[in-house]
Enzyme design. Structure first.
Site, short mmCIF file in Angstrom:
data_model
loop_
_atom_site.label_atom_id
_atom_site.label_comp_id
_atom_site.label_asym_id
_atom_site.label_seq_id
_atom_site.Cartn_x
_atom_site.Cartn_y
_atom_site.Cartn_z
N HIS A 100 0.85 -1.20 0.00
CA HIS A 100 0.00 0.00 0.00
C HIS A 100 0.89 1.25 0.00
O HIS A 100 1.94 1.27 0.65
CB HIS A 100 -0.92 -0.02 1.22
CG HIS A 100 -2.02 0.99 1.12
ND1 HIS A 100 -1.81 2.32 1.36
CD2 HIS A 100 -3.33 0.86 0.77
CE1 HIS A 100 -2.95 2.98 1.16
NE2 HIS A 100 -3.89 2.10 0.81
N GLU A 149 -3.96 1.57 -7.35
CA GLU A 149 -4.40 2.69 -6.52
C GLU A 149 -3.54 3.92 -6.80
O GLU A 149 -2.52 4.13 -6.14
CB GLU A 149 -4.25 2.32 -5.04
CG GLU A 149 -5.10 1.15 -4.60
CD GLU A 149 -5.43 1.25 -3.12
OE1 GLU A 149 -6.60 1.15 -2.78
OE2 GLU A 149 -4.50 1.45 -2.31
P1 PGA Z 1 -9.98 5.52 0.09
O1 PGA Z 1 -8.70 4.60 0.40
O2 PGA Z 1 -11.10 4.62 -0.32
O3 PGA Z 1 -10.23 6.24 1.38
O4 PGA Z 1 -9.57 6.44 -1.02
C1 PGA Z 1 -8.37 3.55 -0.47
C2 PGA Z 1 -7.12 2.86 -0.01
O5 PGA Z 1 -6.21 3.52 0.52
O6 PGA Z 1 -7.01 1.63 -0.16
#
Ligand code: PGA
Length: 223
Positions: A100, A149
């Site tokens: 992440h 992401e």
């Molecule tokens: P968010 O976070 O849905 O608050 O944008 C997503 C993540 O960090 O996996």
């Protein structure tokens, strides 16, 4: 039918009692997932994980859920103060989020560290959900689920466009042989469908809007 993973990443939110209250409310809902291939994964804090696993045994939900962890140690069991090894986490979780952007940035996790985590996870049958922030990010050997992401979409209310997410998902499947690609970053009950209906996208990783049982239930229904 397309397989969809709907993953809740609670980050450092919810004390144990709050996590228990979420689970109770969440599982009271009647949802029929029989005709779908939706897989629901909750990733609470590691402190809540054994408690929720225990609570789940006395609940009778109308749908199945699995648990995931948000992190594992890059080392095996041993003298590593403050770390939880893959073998320990695997007692309570089936999945683990690795790579992440918050861990890369705030905890200086490098590609080499992340590769070690993936290898340890696989050794103990923990399925990594490997986060990348763009097409150029390295993906370790053996990863089956990747979450795309983009940095500016996380926690901002400014999600990537479904076209951009689909473009990355198609690229990863065609060029890197990744079986499942998820999208993450400001996913809501309103926009989830625009991602999950894209041909190459197999679900979503949700932060903020997974913290409330009702909004996460809406996401699951709308996916
Ligand atoms: P968010 O976070 O849905 O608050 O944008 C997503 C993540 O960090 O996996």
């Amino acid at each position: 039918m397309k397989k969809l993973f709907l993953v809740a990443n609670w980050k450092s939110h919810k004390r144990v009692e709050e996590a228990q209250a979420f689970l109770k409310t969440f599982l009271e809902e009647e949802i029929d997932l029989n005709e779908t291939d939706k897989h629901i994964i909750l990733c609470p804090s590691l402190l809540s994980l054994p408690v929720l696993t225990h609570d789940l045994q006395s609940l009778t939900p109308s749908f199945e859920i699995s648990f995931g962890a948000q992190n594992i140690s890059p080392f095996s069991e041993g003298a590593y103060t403050g770390e939880e090894a893959a073998s320990q986490v695997a007692e309570f979780a089936k999945y683990v989020i690795i790579g992440h952007s918050e861990r890369r940035k705030e905890f200086n996790e490098t590609d080499e560290i992340l590769e070690r985590k993936v290898s340890l996870a696989k050794q103990y049958n923990l399925e990594p959900i490997y986060c990348i922030q763009g097409k150029e990010i390295a993906i370790p050997e053996g990863v089956n689920i990747v979450a795309y992401e983009p940095l500016d979409a996380i926690g901002t209310g400014q999600p990537a466009t479904p076209e951009n997410a689909e473009d990355v998902a198609a690229y990863l499947k065609e060029n890197k042989n990744i079986p499942y690609v998820l999208y993450g970053g400001s996913v809501t009950a309103q926009n989830v469908h625009s991602y999950t209906t894209e041909e190459h996208i197999n679900g979503v990783l949700v932060g903020t809007d997974s913290l409330n049982p009702n909004s996460f239930l809406e996401i699951i229904k709308n996916a």
